[in-house]
Scaffold this motif. Structure first.
Motif, PDB file in Angstrom:
ATOM      1  N   ALA A 342      37.158  45.605  40.222  1.00 40.83           N
ATOM      2  CA  ALA A 342      36.539  46.383  41.301  1.00 40.83           C
ATOM      3  C   ALA A 342      36.695  47.886  41.088  1.00 40.83           C
ATOM      4  N   LEU A 343      37.694  48.288  40.315  1.00 41.96           N
ATOM      5  CA  LEU A 343      37.930  49.702  40.063  1.00 41.96           C
ATOM      6  C   LEU A 343      36.891  50.271  39.093  1.00 41.96           C
ATOM      7  N   PRO A 344      36.444  51.508  39.321  1.00 39.03           N
ATOM      8  CA  PRO A 344      35.575  52.147  38.324  1.00 39.03           C
ATOM      9  C   PRO A 344      36.250  52.158  36.947  1.00 39.03           C
ATOM     10  N   THR A 345      35.476  52.005  35.904  1.00 42.38           N
ATOM     11  CA  THR A 345      36.003  51.786  34.552  1.00 42.38           C
ATOM     12  C   THR A 345      36.732  53.006  33.997  1.00 42.38           C
ATOM     13  N   ASN A 346      37.887  52.736  33.379  1.00 43.75           N
ATOM     14  CA  ASN A 346      38.628  53.717  32.566  1.00 43.75           C
ATOM     15  C   ASN A 346      38.920  55.031  33.299  1.00 43.75           C
ATOM     16  N   ARG A 347      39.323  54.908  34.567  1.00 45.24           N
ATOM     17  CA  ARG A 347      39.708  56.113  35.300  1.00 45.24           C
ATOM     18  C   ARG A 347      41.045  55.945  36.008  1.00 45.24           C
ATOM     19  N   TYR A 348      41.442  54.691  36.258  1.00 45.46           N
ATOM     20  CA  TYR A 348      42.601  54.449  37.115  1.00 45.46           C
ATOM     21  C   TYR A 348      43.643  53.568  36.433  1.00 45.46           C
ATOM     22  N   ARG A 349      44.871  53.702  36.922  1.00 44.43           N
ATOM     23  CA  ARG A 349      45.966  52.828  36.514  1.00 44.43           C
ATOM     24  C   ARG A 349      46.480  52.112  37.756  1.00 44.43           C
ATOM     25  N   LEU A 350      46.255  50.798  37.811  1.00 37.34           N
ATOM     26  CA  LEU A 350      46.730  50.001  38.938  1.00 37.34           C
ATOM     27  C   LEU A 350      48.209  49.688  38.695  1.00 37.34           C
ATOM     28  N   VAL A 351      49.091  50.387  39.415  1.00 35.79           N
ATOM     29  CA  VAL A 351      50.515  50.301  39.098  1.00 35.79           C
ATOM     30  C   VAL A 351      51.301  49.383  40.029  1.00 35.79           C
ATOM     31  N   ARG A 352      50.719  49.059  41.190  1.00 36.77           N
ATOM     32  CA  ARG A 352      51.499  48.233  42.126  1.00 36.77           C
ATOM     33  C   ARG A 352      50.558  47.475  43.046  1.00 36.77           C
ATOM     34  N   ILE A 353      50.871  46.186  43.255  1.00 38.93           N
ATOM     35  CA  ILE A 353      50.148  45.353  44.216  1.00 38.93           C
ATOM     36  C   ILE A 353      51.194  44.663  45.092  1.00 38.93           C
ATOM     37  N   SER A 354      51.030  44.738  46.400  1.00 34.81           N
ATOM     38  CA  SER A 354      51.966  44.042  47.285  1.00 34.81           C
ATOM     39  C   SER A 354      51.202  43.416  48.438  1.00 34.81           C
ATOM     40  N   ARG A 355      51.682  42.264  48.862  1.00 34.38           N
ATOM     41  CA  ARG A 355      51.064  41.577  49.998  1.00 34.38           C
ATOM     42  C   ARG A 355      51.890  41.846  51.244  1.00 34.38           C
ATOM     43  N   GLN A 356      51.219  42.255  52.313  1.00 31.98           N
ATOM     44  CA  GLN A 356      51.893  42.512  53.573  1.00 31.98           C
ATOM     45  C   GLN A 356      51.711  41.303  54.484  1.00 31.98           C
ATOM     46  N   TYR A 357      52.807  40.865  55.101  1.00 33.12           N
ATOM     47  CA  TYR A 357      52.773  39.693  55.969  1.00 33.12           C
ATOM     48  C   TYR A 357      52.802  40.113  57.431  1.00 33.12           C
ATOM     49  N   PHE A 358      52.165  39.314  58.272  1.00 28.99           N
ATOM     50  CA  PHE A 358      52.179  39.592  59.700  1.00 28.99           C
ATOM     51  C   PHE A 358      53.558  39.278  60.263  1.00 28.99           C
ATOM     52  N   ALA A 359      54.100  40.239  61.016  1.00 32.43           N
ATOM     53  CA  ALA A 359      55.338  40.000  61.755  1.00 32.43           C
ATOM     54  C   ALA A 359      54.979  40.059  63.233  1.00 32.43           C
TER      55      ALA A 359
END
Length: 417
Positions: A342-359
Motif C-alpha cells: 500500500a505504501l508508495p514505492t521506494n520512499r518509505y521504511r516500515l519500521v514498526r507494526i503494532s496491534r492495539q486492543y480494545f480495553a
C-alpha cells in the motif's frame, strides 16, 4: 562583558532506530550546526550530555564527533566546545581524549573526581569561557550525569545520592562565587531529570516514578542560565533561564511533533534583570520525516496510499513509518506485505507494526469507555493486583517498577552485546 553561546544536548551519535542507522540524519544536523557557528561566531558551544547513544560507541560515531570538532574549530577558532557526559555516555571514555580535544579548543567533563583532601575536585568542574581577546566573560559549572557511586561516601554530607547532590551543588556554586567578578556571567550545565520536566518514551529511565527528580532549588539565584540535558523535548523548567534544549533529531515516534532546536543565549551581567538575559530558539531542519499511522485497518490502508509518492534512491534517506492498527477479527498472516504494497514505492521504511486492543471500562454511570492505548506493565500489574483483592500499595508498586527497570536494562545490555 557579554557572553554568547549555543546550548545543545542529547545528540545520541551512533543511534540505531529500529535497526536503521541515523548517521545520515546526524550528518545533516552537524552540517547545519556548522553553518550556525560560522554565521553567529559564539563564544562557546555547550553539549549537555548524551553525546553518544551507547557507552561503547562505534568508531563511525566517534569519528563524526571529532570531525565536527575539527571543522567547528576551523570556522570559529576562538569558540570553546564544552561537553559533559550523560547517562548514555562513558565519562571515563570521553575524558581519555583530552589531548585531542585541546587541539580543537574543546573540553569534556565526564566524571566527578576526588581532590588530594578526599573531597570533590571542584577545579575540574569550573571552566572559564573566554572572548576573542582572551578575557574571561563567563564561568561554566559543568556537572555530568551524577552516578551515586561517584558522589557518595566522601563525608557525612554525602551518605546518599540525594544529600550528596545537594552538597555538591552547594560547594560548586560557593567556589564559583569566589572566582567570578560582577561583569562575568555564571552558567551551570547539567545532565539530570528535573522535577516538572516533560518526558518522551525514548529517554532511558534514570529515576523511578519521579521520586528522585531533582529540584530547581539546587540552583542559586546567582546563576544566570542553567543548560540542561537528558529530556528530549525543548522546554523551560519553572523559570525562563532554566532550560532543556532538547535533542536535535526525533529519537522515537513519541517525539514526532517536537520542535527540535538549539538555544542561542546572550548574557550581559551589566544590564538589569529584563535585559540581562536574551535567548533565541533556532529551529533545526528535519532531514527525514517520520509518519505515525493509526486507526482501523481500512483507515490505515487509506492513509498509507495517501502518503506522498516519489522515489528516494538512498535507502538510509527514506522516511520512517510506524503503524498502530486495531481490528475486531484476527489479521491476515500476510498483513505486513499488504502494508508494504500500500505504501508508495521506494520512499518509505516500515519500521514498526503494532496491534492495539480494545480495553473496555465502565464509568460510575455505567457508560462504556473504550481505550486503544496499549497496556503498560504498570497498568497490567495494578489490574492483576486489584483483581486479586489487594489494596493499592505504593511501596509494592515501586518495587515492581524497580524490577521492570532492571529487566529493561538487562535486555538492553543483551541487545548491545
Amino acid at each position: 562583558m557579554t557572553v554568547r553561546f549555543f546550548h545543545t544536548s542529547d545528540w545520541h551519535l551512533g543511534q540505531f532506530f529500529y535497526h536503521h542507522s541515523r548517521q545520515y540524519e546526524h550528518e545533516q544536523f552537524l552540517a547545519w550546526l556548522l553553518e550556525q557557528i560560522k554565521a553567529k561566531q559564539p563564544h562557546a558551544l555547550l553539549i549537555a550530555g548524551d553525546i553518544f547513544d551507547v557507552i561503547n560507541p562505534a568508531s563511525s560515531a566517534q569519528k563524526q564527533l571529532y570531525q565536527f570538532l575539527a571543522d567547528a574549530h576551523a570556522l570559529a577558532p576562538h569558540m570553546q566546545t564544552l561537553m559533559i557526559a550523560g547517562n548514555h555516555d562513558s565519562g571515563y571514555r570521553i575524558e581519555q581524549v583530552e589531548p585531542l580535544l585541546e587541539k580543537y579548543n574543546a573540553k569534556t567533563v565526564g566524571v566527578i573526581h576526588k581532590n588530594a583532601e578526599g573531597d570533590f575536585d571542584l577545579d575540574r568542574l569550573i571552566v572559564p569561557i573566554y572572548d576573542e581577546n582572551k578575557n574571561i566573560v563567563a564561568w561554566c559549572l559543568a556537572l555530568p550525569f551524577l552516578r551515586p557511586a561517584e558522589i557518595t561516601g566522601f563525608n557525612e554530607q554525602t551518605t546518599n545520592s540525594q544529600n550528596a547532590i545537594a552538597y555538591l551543588h552547594q560547594q560548586l556554586i560557593a567556589a564559583a562565587k569566589q572566582r567570578k567578578t560582577d561583569d562575568q556571567a555564571l552558567i551551570l550545565m547539567s545532565h539530570a531529570h528535573m522535577q516538572g520536566g516533560e518526558t518522551s518514551d525514548s529517554e532511558r529511565p534514570i529515576i523511578i516514578g519521579n521520586e528522585e527528580a531533582l529540584s530547581t532549588a539546587l540552583f542559586d539565584d546567582v546563576i544566570d542560565y542553567v543548560a540542561l540535558g537528558h529530556l528530549h523535548k525543548p522546554q523551560k523548567v519553572g523559570q525562563t533561564h532554566i532550560r532543556y534544549s532538547g535533542s536535535p533529531i526525533p529519537l522515537s515516534f513519541s517525539e514526532i511533533n517536537y520542535k527540535h532546536q538549539i538555544v542561542e543565549v546572550t548574557i550581559d551581567p551589566a544590564k538589569n534583570d529584563e535585559l540581562r538575559f536574551q535567548y533565541e530558539a533556532i529551529s533545526i531542519p528535519r532531514s527525514i520525516k517520520l509518519h505515525k499511522i493509526k486507526g482501523e485497518l481500512n483507515e490505515v490502508f487509506t492513509q498509507l496510499r495517501g502518503l506522498e509518492s516519489g522515489e528516494i534512491t538512498e535507502i538510509d534517506q527514506r522516511e520512517y513509518v510506524d503503524i498502530e492498527y486495531h481490528t475486531d477479527v484476527p489479521p491476515q498472516p500476510n498483513l505486513r506485505q499488504q502494508f508494504e504494497d500500500a505504501l508508495p514505492t521506494n520512499r518509505y521504511r516500515l519500521v514498526r507494526i503494532s496491534r492495539q486492543y480494545f480495553a473496555i471500562e465502565k464509568d460510575a454511570d455505567d457508560t462504556v469507555q473504550v481505550s486503544l492505548e496499549p497496556p503498560t506493565p504498570e497498568k497490567l500489574f495494578q489490574q492483576i493486583w486489584e483483581k486479586n483483592g489487594y489494596a493499592n500499595d505504593d511501596a509494592v508498586l515501586k518495587d515492581f517498577l524497580s524490577l521492570v527497570h532492571e529487566a529493561e536494562k538487562s535486555l538492553e545490555d543483551e541487545h548491545k552485546g
